[in-house]
Motif scaffolding. Structure first.
Motif, PDB file in Angstrom:
ATOM      1  N   PRO A   1     -39.198 -12.577 -79.671  1.00 20.82           N
ATOM      2  CA  PRO A   1     -38.886 -11.141 -79.590  1.00 20.82           C
ATOM      3  C   PRO A   1     -37.548 -10.756 -80.215  1.00 20.82           C
ATOM      4  O   PRO A   1     -36.696 -10.138 -79.587  1.00 20.82           O
ATOM      5  N   LEU A   2     -37.370 -11.103 -81.487  1.00 18.82           N
ATOM      6  CA  LEU A   2     -36.131 -10.767 -82.184  1.00 18.82           C
ATOM      7  C   LEU A   2     -36.445  -9.998 -83.462  1.00 18.82           C
ATOM      8  O   LEU A   2     -37.483 -10.209 -84.095  1.00 18.82           O
ATOM      9  N   SER A   3     -35.530  -9.130 -83.835  1.00 19.92           N
ATOM     10  CA  SER A   3     -35.669  -8.414 -85.096  1.00 19.92           C
ATOM     11  C   SER A   3     -35.376  -9.363 -86.255  1.00 19.92           C
ATOM     12  O   SER A   3     -34.801 -10.443 -86.052  1.00 19.92           O
ATOM     13  N   PRO A   4     -35.768  -8.996 -87.491  1.00 17.99           N
ATOM     14  CA  PRO A   4     -35.479  -9.869 -88.640  1.00 17.99           C
ATOM     15  C   PRO A   4     -33.996 -10.204 -88.764  1.00 17.99           C
ATOM     16  O   PRO A   4     -33.638 -11.347 -89.065  1.00 17.99           O
ATOM     17  N   ARG A   5     -33.116  -9.234 -88.531  1.00 15.19           N
ATOM     18  CA  ARG A   5     -31.683  -9.483 -88.635  1.00 15.19           C
ATOM     19  C   ARG A   5     -31.204 -10.420 -87.521  1.00 15.19           C
ATOM     20  O   ARG A   5     -30.380 -11.302 -87.763  1.00 15.19           O
ATOM     21  N   GLU A   6     -31.737 -10.236 -86.334  1.00 11.00           N
ATOM     22  CA  GLU A   6     -31.370 -11.126 -85.231  1.00 11.00           C
ATOM     23  C   GLU A   6     -31.825 -12.554 -85.508  1.00 11.00           C
ATOM     24  O   GLU A   6     -31.117 -13.516 -85.171  1.00 11.00           O
TER      25      GLU A   6
ATOM     26  N   PHE B   1     -24.912  -8.775 -82.231  1.00 14.00           N
ATOM     27  CA  PHE B   1     -26.195  -9.445 -82.469  1.00 14.00           C
ATOM     28  C   PHE B   1     -26.355 -10.668 -81.574  1.00 14.00           C
ATOM     29  O   PHE B   1     -27.431 -10.904 -81.004  1.00 14.00           O
TER      30      PHE B   1
ATOM     31  N   ARG C   1     -27.205  -9.636 -78.106  1.00 19.35           N
ATOM     32  CA  ARG C   1     -28.598  -9.196 -78.019  1.00 19.35           C
ATOM     33  C   ARG C   1     -29.552 -10.387 -78.001  1.00 19.35           C
ATOM     34  O   ARG C   1     -30.547 -10.414 -77.254  1.00 19.35           O
TER      35      ARG C   1
ATOM     36  N   LYS D   1     -32.151 -11.095 -75.032  1.00 19.89           N
ATOM     37  CA  LYS D   1     -33.599 -11.048 -75.273  1.00 19.89           C
ATOM     38  C   LYS D   1     -34.276 -12.385 -74.969  1.00 19.89           C
ATOM     39  O   LYS D   1     -35.409 -12.416 -74.468  1.00 19.89           O
TER      40      LYS D   1
END
Length: 219
Positions: free
Chosen positions: A157-162, A192, A195, A199
């Protein structure tokens, strides 16, 4: 003045343990509240004395440092203790296991003496202590063995940047290096990282590095 950081030292070699205690007690903001020679004694003393940091050797009689770390700092414990593993470089596999057991970081026994007080302070503040060059050598060496072959990092559950930031963390990069590589500020990197830990329900950067290898995010 704030209260000194309370430290428990555990090492089965008397000369080594005495040296560690001497270095720690020489610091005005650090205080050795106990010392012992095996992992079981470390667990018993830590539960009674409630130190801020346990400086833990790996290979010891009765109960080794890995199992002692798991009992004191393992995931899911209601009141975990911060553990700083101090070991020799040729025990790198044991150090990896200690990090998985819940240790907040490690130092090498041949490191300059000044690194020990710095490491204790770092761990006591809730940060993880992993030298970048040792992180790459240590975790890279055992990544293939500990990572499930079928796990390719899906459903994370991470964004591409994360994910980019997590991969760089796993490569042993510091916040300043990540900021330079991604062309963002160090404050943004810190955001980041925070986060990512939230997450993934991880305690610190050490656990984030282990997570990345176990989920196939780095090779």
């Amino acid at each position: 003045m704030s209260a000194p950081i309370r430290v428990l030292v555990c090492d089965d070699q008397v000369l080594v343990r005495t040296g560690l205690v001497t270095i720690i007690d020489a610091q005005p903001d650090l205080e050795v509240v106990g010392e012992c020679a095996d992992g079981q004694a470390a667990v018993d003393l830590a539960r009674r004395l409630r130190p801020d940091v346990v400086v833990m050797d790996v290979r010891m009689p009765v109960l080794d440092g890995i199992d002692a770390t798991r009992l004191l700092a393992g995931a899911g414990l209601p009141d975990p203790v911060k553990v700083l593993v101090v070991t020799t470089f040729n025990l790198d596999e044991y150090v990896y296991q200690a990090l998985r057991a819940g240790a907040s970081g490690f130092l090498l026994k041949d490191a300059p003496p000044a690194q020990l007080p710095h490491g204790i302070r770092t761990v006591a503040m809730g940060a993880a202590l992993l030298a970048p060059e040792v992180t790459r050598e240590l975790l890279g060496m055992y990544a293939a063995r500990v990572r499930p072959a079928e796990d390719t990092g899906r459903d994370i559950p991470l964004s591409p940047r994360e994910l980019e930031v997590l991969r760089l963390l796993a490569d042993g990069r510091s916040n300043s290096e990540i900021a330079a590589i991604l062309r963002i500020s160090q404050e943004t990197v810190k955001t980041f990282v925070s986060r990512i830990l939230t997450k993934l329900e991880l305690r610190d950067r050490v656990q984030a590095v282990v997570y990345a290898y176990r989920h196939g995010l780095v090779t």
